[in-house]
Design a protein around this motif. Structure first.
Motif, PDB file in Angstrom:
ATOM      1  N   SER A 233       0.847  -1.198   0.000  1.00  0.00           N
ATOM      2  CA  SER A 233       0.000   0.000   0.000  1.00  0.00           C
ATOM      3  C   SER A 233       0.876   1.240   0.000  1.00  0.00           C
ATOM      4  O   SER A 233       2.047   1.189   0.391  1.00  0.00           O
ATOM      5  N   VAL A 234       0.284   2.342  -0.450  1.00  0.00           N
ATOM      6  CA  VAL A 234       1.030   3.585  -0.491  1.00  0.00           C
ATOM      7  C   VAL A 234       0.116   4.722  -0.050  1.00  0.00           C
ATOM      8  O   VAL A 234      -1.059   4.775  -0.449  1.00  0.00           O
ATOM      9  N   VAL A 235       0.672   5.596   0.786  1.00  0.00           N
ATOM     10  CA  VAL A 235      -0.087   6.761   1.249  1.00  0.00           C
ATOM     11  C   VAL A 235       0.131   7.879   0.238  1.00  0.00           C
ATOM     12  O   VAL A 235       1.268   8.264  -0.038  1.00  0.00           O
ATOM     13  N   CYS A 236      -0.968   8.387  -0.322  1.00  0.00           N
ATOM     14  CA  CYS A 236      -0.883   9.441  -1.347  1.00  0.00           C
ATOM     15  C   CYS A 236      -1.640  10.675  -0.862  1.00  0.00           C
ATOM     16  O   CYS A 236      -2.641  10.550  -0.147  1.00  0.00           O
ATOM     17  N   ARG A 237      -1.169  11.835  -1.298  1.00  0.00           N
ATOM     18  CA  ARG A 237      -1.867  13.080  -0.973  1.00  0.00           C
ATOM     19  C   ARG A 237      -2.428  13.659  -2.260  1.00  0.00           C
ATOM     20  O   ARG A 237      -1.692  13.834  -3.231  1.00  0.00           O
ATOM     21  N   ASP A 238      -3.742  13.970  -2.259  1.00  0.00           N
ATOM     22  CA  ASP A 238      -4.330  14.516  -3.490  1.00  0.00           C
ATOM     23  C   ASP A 238      -4.154  16.032  -3.549  1.00  0.00           C
ATOM     24  O   ASP A 238      -3.579  16.647  -2.633  1.00  0.00           O
ATOM     25  N   ALA A 239      -4.677  16.653  -4.613  1.00  0.00           N
ATOM     26  CA  ALA A 239      -4.443  18.080  -4.845  1.00  0.00           C
ATOM     27  C   ALA A 239      -5.064  18.943  -3.749  1.00  0.00           C
ATOM     28  O   ALA A 239      -4.659  20.095  -3.549  1.00  0.00           O
ATOM     29  N   ASN A 240      -6.043  18.394  -2.993  1.00  0.00           N
ATOM     30  CA  ASN A 240      -6.666  19.151  -1.898  1.00  0.00           C
ATOM     31  C   ASN A 240      -5.980  18.890  -0.563  1.00  0.00           C
ATOM     32  O   ASN A 240      -6.479  19.305   0.489  1.00  0.00           O
ATOM     33  N   GLY A 241      -4.882  18.154  -0.604  1.00  0.00           N
ATOM     34  CA  GLY A 241      -4.151  17.875   0.635  1.00  0.00           C
ATOM     35  C   GLY A 241      -4.725  16.714   1.417  1.00  0.00           C
ATOM     36  O   GLY A 241      -4.311  16.452   2.546  1.00  0.00           O
ATOM     37  N   VAL A 242      -5.680  15.990   0.845  1.00  0.00           N
ATOM     38  CA  VAL A 242      -6.308  14.861   1.552  1.00  0.00           C
ATOM     39  C   VAL A 242      -5.487  13.589   1.303  1.00  0.00           C
ATOM     40  O   VAL A 242      -5.079  13.329   0.160  1.00  0.00           O
ATOM     41  N   GLU A 243      -5.232  12.847   2.360  1.00  0.00           N
ATOM     42  CA  GLU A 243      -4.443  11.618   2.200  1.00  0.00           C
ATOM     43  C   GLU A 243      -5.336  10.414   1.905  1.00  0.00           C
ATOM     44  O   GLU A 243      -6.431  10.288   2.465  1.00  0.00           O
ATOM     45  N   HIS A 244      -4.866   9.554   1.026  1.00  0.00           N
ATOM     46  CA  HIS A 244      -5.587   8.326   0.651  1.00  0.00           C
ATOM     47  C   HIS A 244      -4.609   7.158   0.736  1.00  0.00           C
ATOM     48  O   HIS A 244      -3.434   7.326   0.423  1.00  0.00           O
ATOM     49  N   LEU A 245      -5.130   5.998   1.099  1.00  0.00           N
ATOM     50  CA  LEU A 245      -4.288   4.798   1.076  1.00  0.00           C
ATOM     51  C   LEU A 245      -4.668   4.002  -0.169  1.00  0.00           C
ATOM     52  O   LEU A 245      -5.838   3.627  -0.344  1.00  0.00           O
ATOM     53  N   VAL A 246      -3.698   3.774  -1.039  1.00  0.00           N
ATOM     54  CA  VAL A 246      -3.964   3.003  -2.267  1.00  0.00           C
ATOM     55  C   VAL A 246      -3.327   1.634  -2.089  1.00  0.00           C
ATOM     56  O   VAL A 246      -2.135   1.532  -1.793  1.00  0.00           O
ATOM     57  N   ARG A 247      -4.131   0.596  -2.266  1.00  0.00           N
ATOM     58  CA  ARG A 247      -3.647  -0.775  -2.004  1.00  0.00           C
ATOM     59  C   ARG A 247      -3.622  -1.616  -3.263  1.00  0.00           C
ATOM     60  O   ARG A 247      -4.464  -1.434  -4.148  1.00  0.00           O
ATOM     61  N   GLY A 248      -2.673  -2.533  -3.340  1.00  0.00           N
ATOM     62  CA  GLY A 248      -2.656  -3.514  -4.415  1.00  0.00           C
ATOM     63  C   GLY A 248      -2.062  -4.804  -3.887  1.00  0.00           C
ATOM     64  O   GLY A 248      -1.970  -5.001  -2.668  1.00  0.00           O
ATOM     65  N   ASP A 249      -1.629  -5.683  -4.814  1.00  0.00           N
ATOM     66  CA  ASP A 249      -0.921  -6.898  -4.394  1.00  0.00           C
ATOM     67  C   ASP A 249       0.590  -6.690  -4.439  1.00  0.00           C
ATOM     68  O   ASP A 249       1.345  -7.339  -3.723  1.00  0.00           O
ATOM     69  N   ARG A 250       1.040  -5.810  -5.362  1.00  0.00           N
ATOM     70  CA  ARG A 250       2.463  -5.472  -5.477  1.00  0.00           C
ATOM     71  C   ARG A 250       2.586  -3.977  -5.752  1.00  0.00           C
ATOM     72  O   ARG A 250       1.667  -3.370  -6.328  1.00  0.00           O
TER      73      ARG A 250
END
Ligand SMILES: Cc1cc2nc3c(=O)[nH]c(=O)nc-3n(C[C@H](O)[C@H](O)[C@H](O)COP(=O)(O)OP(=O)(O)OC[C@H]3O[C@@H](n4cnc5c(N)ncnc54)[C@H](O)[C@@H]3O)c2cc1C
Length: 421
Positions: A233-250
């Protein structure tokens, strides 16, 4: 094949090429980019795919240029002295890599890819990706006689080792003008490199993005990866400064010159990648060159691309990948003015700068990370991310599938590209 969801961090030449190869293998792909796809160094570059030139930058000659680059802004290579503490580790590593034996080892490691570069690109072409805008072969020039002979000898000896095709004979005077009438009269020597290839990276990237979208890739643009989370998983910040966790298998980290902070914030120790900025612009000409012309002495390239002439060059180390130094365009124009005749250098358009992801030893970071089975790093391709992009994409797909990575049908030794070295 075991179908997986792969999250690719960075939609530049490497991330897009990896996504292409992963979709070909039937995986699901999400690409996360802090801006637009192709917004890094992917589109304004020289469009060269160079089986004969994939070698580290560090050599005895460039070590001299590095020293000069600290003291003058007139050279193709510049280093901001006030940023030196930041770049000191890189500089020491670079000087060490310039030693003859290390530079030779680096050249041999990268030459493993030579045979695989164009076949991997052609497979992309067969998949419908637009590889037009240039074609096979181009002219290398040098007006310094010893430099011309040394460059010609170097390409001949690479070819003798099986690293790309041999250069054509040295051309001078009428034969040089016949080969390229658009050259400036001061250019006195050159030779053809028949085994190299060039394309228009703008149309290449656009068609790659279009093809990925058509095959179901998910794009998360304007999402900056901040750090890797637990598992894949990776923690990403969008253009509004909101953080999202994006998950995958690799996860595939392919964030070019911006890779090192992401890895460091995630506790992954790695060889450092610093930005080596290059510049390009379009210029109107009376007579369009018949082919790409690469001036080894002037450190610049003139590329006819779909009816425009693009000029490319410069290597700027200042630790600021996103900052444009406008004086670099002037220095580049002065260098190119001695290469191509009949250009209106005052009417430049499309001025662009891009950050090459440079490593001190010239080797990309390519492979897995001990203790992080979900993670693959594919970054640090220096001046060769277009040359090595298609074949790197296939290597990433091999690693995901658990196959032995190959280039040109031969198994690759990835040890020189270890993420931590
Ligand atoms: C002037 C110039 C000329 C060049 N000419 C050639 C050439 O002729 N042939 C050749 O082979 N190579 C050439 N190169 C080198 C080539 O462009 C690079 O090696 C290549 O772009 C590297 O690919 P990349 O995907 O690693 O990085 P990039 O293409 O820069 O892509 C990195 C991507 O990661 C994204 N990103 C950054 N940070 C984050 C984050 N935190 N989260 C999510 N996404 C992020 C960026 O927005 C970008 O889209 C040239 C480069 C320059 C500057």
């Amino acid at each position: 094949m075991n179908t997986q969801h792969i999250v690719v961090i960075g939609g530049g030449l490497i991330g897009l090429s990896a996504a292409h190869a992963l979709l070909r293998d039937g995986h699901r792909v999400t690409i996360v980019d802090r801006g637009r796809l192709g917004g890094g160094a992917a589109t304004g570059n020289a469009g060269e795919l160079t089986p004969q030139q994939v070698a580290p930058l560090a050599s005895a000659n460039t070590a001299r240029d590095i020293v000069r680059g600290v003291f003058t802004r007139n050279s193709y290579l510049s280093i901001a002295p006030l940023r030196m503490p930041l770049l000191a580790g890189f500089g020491i590593g670079f000087l060490r890599a310039s030693l003859h034996s290390r530079a030779a080892r680096g050249a041999a490691a990268l030459a493993q890819f030579s045979d695989g570069i164009l076949p991997a690109l052609r497979r992309m072409g067969d998949d419908g990706i637009d590889i037009s805008g240039g074609g096979e072969g181009y002219l290398m020039t040098c007006s310094d006689e010893p430099g011309l002979r040394a460059a010609h000898d170097a390409y001949r000896s690479r070819a003798a080792r099986g690293w790309g095709e041999a250069p054509g004979p040295i051309l001078r005077d009428d034969r040089l003008r016949d080969a390229e009438p658009a050259l400036h009269p001061s250019v006195t020597g050159g030779f053809m490199l028949p085994g190299e290839f060039s394309l228009d990276p703008v149309t290449f990237v656009a068609s790659l993005v279009e093809s990925l979208a058509a095959r179901g890739a998910r794009f998360l643009e304007h999402h900056a990866a901040i750090r890797l989370g637990s598992g894949a998983s990776v923690v990403c910040r969008d253009a509004n400064g909101v953080e999202h966790l994006v998950r995958g298998d690799r996860l595939v980290v392919a964030a070019g010159a911006w890779t090192t902070p992401i890895l460091r914030r995630s506790g992954v120790r790695s060889a450092a990648i610093v930005s080596g900025k290059g510049y390009s612009f379009t210029v109107p000409v009376d007579r369009m060159p018949a082919q790409l012309v690469h001036a080894s002495d002037r450190h610049c390239v003139a590329i006819p691309m779909h009816g425009r002439l693009r000029i490319v060059g410069m290597m700027e180390f200042d630790g600021r990948p996103d900052r444009i130094s406008t004086d670099r365009f002037e220095v580049l124009a002065r260098a190119a003015a001695g290469l191509i005749g009949g250009a209106d250098w005052g009417r430049r358009t499309d001025e662009w700068a891009g950050a090459r992801p440079m490593t001190a030893d010239g080797m990309p970071l390519l492979g897995g990370v001990a203790g992080r089975p979900e993670l693959i790093v594919a970054s640090g391709h220096n001046m060769h991310g277009l040359s090595l992009g298609p074949v790197t994409g296939e290597v990433v797909a091999d690693l995901v599938a658990g196959r032995a990575p190959k280039s040109g049908g031969r198994e690759l030794d990835l040890a020189p590209f270890a993420v931590r070295r």
